[in-house]
Design an enzyme around this catalytic site. Structure first.
Site, PDB file in Angstrom:
ATOM      1  N   SER A 150       0.852  -1.229  -0.014  1.00  0.00           N
ATOM      2  CA  SER A 150       0.167  -0.068   0.132  1.00  0.00           C
ATOM      3  C   SER A 150       0.806   1.352  -0.140  1.00  0.00           C
ATOM      4  CB  SER A 150      -1.112   0.065   1.084  1.00  0.00           C
ATOM      5  OG  SER A 150      -1.917   1.067   1.045  1.00  0.00           O
ATOM      6  N   ASP A 226     -10.263  -5.802  -3.327  1.00  0.00           N
ATOM      7  CA  ASP A 226      -9.558  -4.569  -2.655  1.00  0.00           C
ATOM      8  C   ASP A 226     -10.560  -3.485  -2.417  1.00  0.00           C
ATOM      9  OD1 ASP A 226      -8.074  -2.485  -1.384  1.00  0.00           O
ATOM     10  OD2 ASP A 226      -6.145  -3.334  -1.992  1.00  0.00           O
ATOM     11  N   HIS A 259      -7.274  -6.015   0.945  1.00  0.00           N
ATOM     12  CA  HIS A 259      -6.048  -5.219   1.150  1.00  0.00           C
ATOM     13  C   HIS A 259      -5.442  -5.701   2.444  1.00  0.00           C
ATOM     14  CE1 HIS A 259      -4.165  -1.462   0.213  1.00  0.00           C
ATOM     15  NE2 HIS A 259      -4.061  -1.251   1.409  1.00  0.00           N
TER      16      HIS A 259
END
Length: 281
Positions: A150, A226, A259
């Site tokens: 991320s 996600d 995620h």
């Protein structure tokens, strides 16, 4: 370059340690973790850096990343830094939001007040912490790889693109590919660097590729379930830019994955094996 040992535990025949030191880059105490796999006396080992995402510390991947078995088998040192400076006097988001300030350093050197004093994560990751690893661990600094998740995926991509030849391989999970084009990035880069968007390009992987930076190879995994994919991560921008400039990349869209560290841990061993092949080639 002294540091304090916070903890050490044996795992898969190696040592998982957590360490603390005072950083000259950030002006604060910083904590990081290092896994050293079993190895012969005098042997030096390749190093894999893992940069974590928003709200994380060194502990998230250390506790949930499921990397130690693969690192032990492959002979890889695994280093997990913190994501921002912390401590008394370190400015935070005015509303204590999760996406700016503490836990959200974005791996930049801030130039805007009041963040420019402590938020020097680029210097910390690129220079200060590597010097500590080289001095105190059996690390072969000629064989380094970098990866992240991320915000940390953004960090891994941009740091590698800005430092050609330093990292033999680069990979990412769910990276923020273009902070110039998403709310997280606009808030962070605007807050840390000010309003001149031209200065942001050094911290945007899509812009760096457009400006001529290249990697030997790239591996990215992105979950199709996600919930940040469309609004923040925008993986298609990286796919399109790599194709446009001829950047070699394997960008895998993984059905069903979100995620979280459930996703990261699923593919962690594959990423480490991919890095090991390039580090040992």
């Amino acid at each position: 370059m002294t540091f304090e040992t916070v903890s050490q535990n044996t795992a898969f025949g190696g040592v998982q340690g957590v360490y603390k030191h005072h950083s000259s880059a950030t002006g604060t105490d910083m904590t990081f973790s290092v896994y050293v796999p079993p190895h012969e006396e005098g042997q030096i080992l390749p190093v894999v850096w893992f940069l974590s995402g928003l709200t994380c510390t060194h502990a998230n991947v250390t506790e949930k990343g499921e990397f130690r078995r693969a690192c032990a088998e492959l002979g890889l040192i695994f280093v997990a830094p913190d994501t921002s400076p912390r401590g008394e006097g370190v400015p935070d988001d005015a509303d204590a939001a999760y996406d700016f300030g503490l836990g959200a350093g974005f791996y930049v050197n801030a130039t805007a007040s009041p963040f420019d004093t402590h938020y020097r994560m680029q210097d910390y990751i690129e220079r200060e912490l590597p010097d500590i690893i080289a001095a105190h661990f059996p690390a072969d600094m000629q064989r380094q790889a970098i990866m992240g998740h991320s915000m940390g995926g953004h960090g891994a991509l941009t740091i590698s693109l800005r430092n050609p030849g330093k990292y033999k391989s680069t990979s990412a999970f769910s990276p923020i590919v273009s902070p110039l084009n998403c709310p997280w990035g606009e808030k962070a880069l605007g807050g840390y660097l000010g309003d001149d968007r031209a200065q942001w390009r050094a911290y945007d992987s899509v812009a760096l590729l457009a400006d001529g930076a290249r990697l030997p190879d790239l591996l990215v995994d992105q979950g199709l379930a996600d919930n940040f994919l469309e609004s923040q991560l925008k993986t298609h921008l990286l796919v399109e830019q790599c194709a446009a400039v001829g950047q070699r990349a394997e960008i895998r869209m993984q059905p069903g994955y979100d995620h979280s560290y459930y996703f990261i841990s699923t593919f962690m061993a594959e990423h480490l094996a991919w890095h090991a092949e390039r580090l040992n080639g």
